[in-house]
Design an enzyme around this catalytic site. Structure first.
Site, mmCIF file in Angstrom:
data_model
loop_
_atom_site.group_PDB
_atom_site.id
_atom_site.type_symbol
_atom_site.label_atom_id
_atom_site.label_comp_id
_atom_site.label_asym_id
_atom_site.label_seq_id
_atom_site.Cartn_x
_atom_site.Cartn_y
_atom_site.Cartn_z
ATOM 1 N N HIS A 39 33.441 25.756 44.229
ATOM 2 C CA HIS A 39 32.601 26.372 43.206
ATOM 3 C C HIS A 39 33.456 27.285 42.320
ATOM 4 C CE1 HIS A 39 32.958 29.486 46.279
ATOM 5 N NE2 HIS A 39 32.808 30.336 45.267
ATOM 6 N N HIS A 121 38.474 29.968 38.251
ATOM 7 C CA HIS A 121 39.222 29.036 39.091
ATOM 8 C C HIS A 121 38.319 28.479 40.187
ATOM 9 C CE1 HIS A 121 39.340 32.722 41.438
ATOM 10 N NE2 HIS A 121 39.520 31.953 42.507
#
Length: 170
Positions: A39, A121
Site C-alpha cells: 500500500h 512509496h
C-alpha cells in the site's frame, strides 16, 4: 488501535508490485511484505482510542478525494529500518496535495503534528540485508486512485496485517 490512512493498489497493480517484491527479495534479502500488505501510506496515526477511531471512520466514509495517477518509476531505500521500496523519482504534486489536505483535516481534529517530509512509496522489504537497489530492473507502473482507506494494523507473530475500517467515497 494502530491506524493509518492509505491508498490500496488495484488487484493487477498489486500483483505487479508483488513480482517486484520477489525480485528485490532475491537480491536484498530481509522480510518480504505479503501482497495483501502492499500500500501507500498517506498518514500514519499510531495508537488511537476507540472513540477517536469511530470519529475517524465516519469522517473517512464522508470524504471524497480528488482522483489521480501516480507514476512509480524508481527504487529506493530507507537505511533505518532497512526498507526497500518502489515509488516515483519525481515529486507527485497530486499525492503531495492529498497528503497535505489530509493532515490539515487531521490536525484540526486533534491528531497531532504531521511528519516532516513525504516520500510516497510502497514498502516491498523490511530489514533488508542489503540496500543496494542499483541494478534492479527498471520500474514503470501507473497507479490510478480515487479512494483511500482507514486501515487498522494488527501485529502478531506473523507480522503486521491490515484491516480496512472505512473507505472514502468515489
Amino acid at each position: 488501535m494502530r491506524l493509518f490512512l492509505a491508498l490500496n493498489p488495484p488487484p493487477e497493480l498489486r500483483k505487479r508490485l508483488g513480482a517486484l517484491a520477489d525480485i528485490a527479495h532475491a537480491r536484498c534479502g530481509g522480510r518480504r511484505m505479503p501482497d495483501p500488505s502492499l500500500h501507500l501510506t498517506l498518514a500514519f496515526l499510531g495508537e488511537v482510542e476507540e472513540a477517536k477511531a469511530a470519529e475517524l471512520i465516519e469522517w473517512v466514509r464522508g470524504l471524497t478525494i480528488e482522483p489521480g495517477e501516480w507514476r512509480l518509476d524508481g527504487w529506493g531505500c530507507f537505511k533505518r529500518p532497512g526498507i526497500v521500496w518502489v515509488g516515483g523519482r519525481h515529486t507527485d504534486h497530486g499525492l503531495a496535495r492529498l497528503q497535505s489536505r489530509l493532515w490539515d483535516a487531521l490536525e484540526a481534529r486533534g491528531f497531532g503534528m504531521r511528519p516532516g517530509g513525504f516520500t510516497p512509496h510502497v514498502t516491498l522489504l523490511r530489514r533488508a540485508a542489503s540496500l543496494e537497489v542499483n541494478g534492479l530492473p527498471a520500474v514503470d507502473l501507473t497507479w490510478s486512485y480515487e479512494r483511500m482507506e482507514l486501515l487498522h494494523s494488527v501485529v502478531d507473530q506473523r507480522g503486521a496485517h491490515y484491516h480496512s475500517l472505512a473507505t472514502s467515497q468515489h
